[in-house]
Write a protein that holds these residues in place. Structure first.
Motif, short mmCIF file in Angstrom:
data_model
loop_
_atom_site.label_atom_id
_atom_site.label_comp_id
_atom_site.label_asym_id
_atom_site.label_seq_id
_atom_site.Cartn_x
_atom_site.Cartn_y
_atom_site.Cartn_z
N GLY A 37 5.25 -5.00 -2.64
CA GLY A 37 5.47 -3.71 -3.27
C GLY A 37 5.75 -2.57 -2.30
O GLY A 37 6.20 -1.50 -2.72
N GLU A 38 5.48 -2.76 -1.02
CA GLU A 38 5.82 -1.74 -0.03
C GLU A 38 7.27 -1.85 0.42
O GLU A 38 7.75 -0.98 1.15
CB GLU A 38 4.89 -1.82 1.18
N LEU A 39 7.95 -2.91 0.00
CA LEU A 39 9.30 -3.17 0.49
C LEU A 39 10.35 -3.17 -0.61
O LEU A 39 11.49 -2.77 -0.37
CB LEU A 39 9.32 -4.51 1.23
N VAL A 40 9.99 -3.63 -1.79
CA VAL A 40 10.93 -3.68 -2.91
C VAL A 40 10.22 -3.17 -4.17
O VAL A 40 8.99 -3.21 -4.25
CB VAL A 40 11.48 -5.11 -3.15
N PRO A 41 10.99 -2.70 -5.16
CA PRO A 41 10.35 -2.27 -6.41
C PRO A 41 9.64 -3.43 -7.10
O PRO A 41 10.16 -4.56 -7.13
CB PRO A 41 11.52 -1.77 -7.26
N THR A 42 8.48 -3.17 -7.65
CA THR A 42 7.73 -4.19 -8.38
C THR A 42 7.18 -3.61 -9.67
O THR A 42 6.98 -2.40 -9.79
CB THR A 42 6.56 -4.76 -7.55
N ALA A 43 6.92 -4.49 -10.62
CA ALA A 43 6.26 -4.11 -11.87
C ALA A 43 4.89 -4.77 -11.92
O ALA A 43 4.71 -5.89 -11.44
CB ALA A 43 7.09 -4.56 -13.07
N ARG A 44 3.93 -4.07 -12.51
CA ARG A 44 2.56 -4.57 -12.60
C ARG A 44 2.41 -5.54 -13.77
O ARG A 44 3.03 -5.39 -14.81
CB ARG A 44 1.58 -3.41 -12.81
N VAL A 45 1.53 -6.52 -13.57
CA VAL A 45 1.08 -7.40 -14.65
C VAL A 45 -0.44 -7.32 -14.61
O VAL A 45 -1.10 -8.02 -13.84
CB VAL A 45 1.57 -8.84 -14.47
N ALA A 46 -1.00 -6.43 -15.41
CA ALA A 46 -2.43 -6.13 -15.31
C ALA A 46 -3.28 -7.25 -15.87
O ALA A 46 -2.91 -7.93 -16.83
CB ALA A 46 -2.74 -4.83 -16.05
N ALA A 47 -4.43 -7.44 -15.25
CA ALA A 47 -5.44 -8.37 -15.76
C ALA A 47 -6.39 -7.61 -16.68
O ALA A 47 -6.34 -6.38 -16.77
CB ALA A 47 -6.20 -9.01 -14.60
N ALA A 48 -7.25 -8.34 -17.35
CA ALA A 48 -8.24 -7.70 -18.22
C ALA A 48 -9.18 -6.85 -17.38
O ALA A 48 -9.61 -7.28 -16.30
CB ALA A 48 -9.02 -8.74 -19.00
N PRO A 49 -9.52 -5.65 -17.83
CA PRO A 49 -10.41 -4.79 -17.04
C PRO A 49 -11.83 -5.33 -16.99
O PRO A 49 -12.30 -5.99 -17.92
CB PRO A 49 -10.35 -3.45 -17.79
N GLY A 50 -12.49 -5.05 -15.88
CA GLY A 50 -13.91 -5.36 -15.77
C GLY A 50 -14.26 -6.78 -15.38
O GLY A 50 -15.43 -7.11 -15.24
#
Length: 393
Positions: A37-50
């Motif tokens: 993510g510091e080099l190319v654009p990325t999208a997040r895939v979030a995990a369940a919180p907590g």
């Protein structure tokens, strides 16, 4: 300040030396493969919180065990170092046996899995097929009408899934003047990108004279096209699909990410980054026939077709990867080894592996920063290492 920074001490180079033109090269890949993510654009895939990951489990005495995968026996630890391993997670019978990390990688860090991303993407294809939202036997043009006139104009989604599209394209990883270099610019992975999107590039590709379906041809654009097929079939962006259909039901503990191009199209052929533990969870879910945490995620029939019954031996025999798995097959972006133990795997360049031995109930996730994108002799040794490790534990 005249001394070395903490970064330079750990990695052996300065952060400002890592650039878009060299991030896949050694030694810079020891850091960049964990920090896409510091080099190319990325999208997040979030995990369940907590959700909190269980503590690291030391491989302990297993590291000193001898394995014979080359000319002379060596310890597990010696092989991990020789094969440029960044992280290893081993599961047996659904439990984590142990983890190993190189000094430059921390427990819980994400790492790009390159073409194991293809295997993950095809899992989501199976989920959508089970929901009736995606037909793997349908023509590509059912979902992407503008593919007419390209190599995919008369191909089916099945051809895309099984890498049997008769595509006029070569995986020339190191040729800066090739169509592959143009492909990487379209993904924003090489300097000079931003003038042509990934979708636009894919739809310029043309076909060979041979009919589709006859020969296994490993061509990465097929798998980026699969991501587009799934987006069109579902009406959702791929990162959202991955989170809803796979990441949350799987019980993934850490956030994943995926590279995207100038239009936000996901790099489903090779841009997913995950932790070693979460990668192993994917393998365990496949070993369990598509279930995790007491719930079905992928139809059992899809998993069995992918790992046991599907795929064309004839197409594989005509392909270029026969030396790795002489009795193998390729189905839904997964490799069937053809071994008596029924092992299957996902493989990515620079040494990324997700290996499942159903007979031994073993899952192995290996993340690496090998200097070369492809090292055929080492790949054969890595498979032998997985077999030996499965026997030891």
């Amino acid at each position: 300040m005249t001394g070395k920074t903490a970064f330079e001490t750990r990695y052996g180079f300065r952060r400002n030396e890592v650039q878009l033109g060299n991030w896949r090269e050694n030694p810079f890949n020891r850091w960049s493969f964990q920090n896409l993510g510091e080099l190319v654009p990325t999208a997040r895939v979030a995990a369940a919180p907590g959700v909190v990951e269980a503590p690291v489990r030391d491989l302990g005495g297993l590291l000193g065990e001898k394995v014979s995968v080359a000319a002379a026996p060596e310890t597990v630890a010696e092989f991990l170092l020789r094969s440029s391993t960044d992280a290893l997670t081993v599961m047996k019978g659904g439990k984590t046996i142990g983890d190993w990390f190189a000094p430059h990688m921390d427990f819980g860090a994400r790492h790009i899995i390159f073409s194991v991303s293809k295997s993950v993407t095809a899992i989501i294809a199976g989920i959508l097929e089970g929901e009736g939202a995606f037909d793997p036997e349908a023509p590509v043009t059912k979902y992407i009408p503008e593919a007419k006139g390209s190599a995919y104009g008369d191909a089916s989604a099945r051809h895309v899934l099984d890498m049997s599209v008769s595509l006029d394209f070569e995986e020339a990883y190191l040729d800066a003047e090739s169509a592959f270099a143009r492909y990487r610019r379209a993904t924003l992975w090489n300097p000079g990108g931003g003038t042509e999107s990934l979708r636009e590039f894919i739809l310029t590709l043309q076909r060979l004279a041979e009919p589709h379906g006859q020969t296994f041809r490993y061509r990465s654009p097929n798998s980026d096209l699969l991501g587009l097929l799934l987006e069109r079939a579902s009406g959702q962006r791929f990162p959202d699909l991955m989170r809803e259909k796979l990441w949350l039901p799987l019980g993934a503990v850490s956030e994943a990410s995926i590279g995207v191009d100038m239009e936000g199209t996901a790099r489903t052929a090779g841009g997913i980054s995950v932790t070693p533990r979460d990668l192993a969870r994917i393998g365990e879910m496949m070993r369990q026939g598509g279930t995790a945490n007491g719930r079905r995620i992928v139809p059992e029939a899809w998993v069995r077709d992918t790992t046991v019954t599907g795929g064309s031996s004839e197409a594989w025999q005509r392909g270029a990867m026969l030396p790795l798995f002489p009795k193998g097959r390729y189905r839904n972006k997964w490799y069937q080894t053809g071994f008596e133990n029924g092992a299957y795997c996902g493989i990515g360049i620079h040494g990324q592996w997700l290996y499942v031995d159903p007979k031994a109930e073993v899952v192995i996730a290996k993340m690496s920063s090998q200097p070369e994108p492809v090292d055929d002799p080492l790949d054969i040794e890595i498979v032998a290492f997985f077999e030996a490790l499965s026997r030891i534990i």
